[in-house]
Design a protein around this motif. Structure first.
Motif, PDB file in Angstrom:
ATOM      1  N   SER A 141       7.569 -29.747 -23.452  1.00  0.00           N
ATOM      2  CA  SER A 141       7.018 -29.781 -22.044  1.00  0.00           C
ATOM      3  C   SER A 141       6.015 -28.656 -21.883  1.00  0.00           C
ATOM      4  N   ARG A 142       6.415 -27.498 -22.987  1.00  0.00           N
ATOM      5  CA  ARG A 142       5.602 -26.321 -22.853  1.00  0.00           C
ATOM      6  C   ARG A 142       4.471 -26.562 -23.877  1.00  0.00           C
ATOM      7  N   LEU A 143       4.343 -27.303 -24.751  1.00  0.00           N
ATOM      8  CA  LEU A 143       3.567 -27.684 -25.588  1.00  0.00           C
ATOM      9  C   LEU A 143       2.520 -28.716 -24.831  1.00  0.00           C
ATOM     10  N   GLN A 191      13.078 -30.732 -25.751  1.00  0.00           N
ATOM     11  CA  GLN A 191      12.143 -31.130 -24.807  1.00  0.00           C
ATOM     12  C   GLN A 191      11.708 -30.266 -23.818  1.00  0.00           C
ATOM     13  N   GLN A 192      12.185 -29.131 -23.596  1.00  0.00           N
ATOM     14  CA  GLN A 192      11.646 -27.991 -23.040  1.00  0.00           C
ATOM     15  C   GLN A 192      10.400 -27.726 -23.999  1.00  0.00           C
ATOM     16  N   GLU A 193      10.493 -27.275 -25.167  1.00  0.00           N
ATOM     17  CA  GLU A 193       9.378 -27.104 -26.219  1.00  0.00           C
ATOM     18  C   GLU A 193       8.285 -27.911 -25.797  1.00  0.00           C
ATOM     19  N   GLN A 221      -4.214 -27.419 -21.459  1.00  0.00           N
ATOM     20  CA  GLN A 221      -4.904 -26.258 -21.110  1.00  0.00           C
ATOM     21  C   GLN A 221      -6.028 -26.143 -22.152  1.00  0.00           C
ATOM     22  N   GLN A 231       6.180 -31.436 -32.834  1.00  0.00           N
ATOM     23  CA  GLN A 231       7.643 -31.329 -31.795  1.00  0.00           C
ATOM     24  C   GLN A 231       7.877 -32.681 -31.419  1.00  0.00           C
ATOM     25  N   LEU A 285       1.736 -28.586 -21.717  1.00  0.00           N
ATOM     26  CA  LEU A 285       0.808 -27.570 -20.861  1.00  0.00           C
ATOM     27  C   LEU A 285      -0.184 -27.019 -21.859  1.00  0.00           C
ATOM     28  N   VAL A 286       0.354 -26.709 -22.978  1.00  0.00           N
ATOM     29  CA  VAL A 286      -0.906 -25.807 -23.927  1.00  0.00           C
ATOM     30  C   VAL A 286      -1.769 -26.821 -24.304  1.00  0.00           C
ATOM     31  N   GLU A 287      -1.451 -27.938 -24.494  1.00  0.00           N
ATOM     32  CA  GLU A 287      -2.446 -28.974 -24.826  1.00  0.00           C
ATOM     33  C   GLU A 287      -3.462 -29.412 -23.820  1.00  0.00           C
TER      34      GLU A 287
END
Length: 158
Positions: A89-91, A85-87, A97, A36, A93-95
């Protein structure tokens, strides 16, 4: 005394397996994050080139349809950048977690390994105590045999 056997060996094996799964999940999340970041970087490069092209067009030509098309193109790129950029940010957070899950799994495995080490040390101590008892018994019996063999000789002396 019997061989050392850790009662929670199966649980420890499961914890190790879970930790390996968490490592793979983290690696997958990191790979997605890296990909990403690459997409976002490519969009930013396209935007930079598009802006340079628009400036060049505005300075050199007065072809209004071409300038408008370039502006629409830049608007589309800006939207893609925002989505990327939104994706990202989401990734992230996933990373994070996945990393936390790996840390937790590693701690759980280490707790069981420490318990196993303590139980093994305790088992070895008990073996040592038992071995010392056997050696003491052998030494005691040897001493008593030696003592009893010396006594008849003492009685035969005048």
């Amino acid at each position: 005394m019997k061989r050392f056997q850790f009662n929670l060996a199966a649980v420890l094996g499961l914890r190790k397996q879970l930790e390996e799964e968490r490592k793979r999940a983290l690696a997958g999340a990191q790979k997605e994050l890296f990909n990403q970041q690459g997409r976002l970087y490519a969009f930013l490069l396209d935007e930079k080139k598009g802006k340079e092209e628009l400036r060049r067009m505005e300075q050199s030509t007065l072809d209004l349809p071409q300038v408008l098309a370039q502006r629409r193109y830049l608007l589309g790129i800006t939207r893609r950048i925002s989505g990327a950029q939104q994706e990202l940010s989401r990734l992230l957070l996933v990373e994070r977690q996945k990393r936390d899950e790996l840390i937790k799994a590693t701690k759980e495995r280490k707790v069981l390994e420490k318990l196993k080490e303590r139980k093994l040390a305790e088992h070895e101590h008990l073996l040592s105590v038992e071995e010392q008892k056997v050696l003491d018994e052998i030494a005691n019996n040897s001493f008593l045999r030696e003592l009893s063999s010396e006594e008849p000789g003492l009685e035969s002396r005048p």
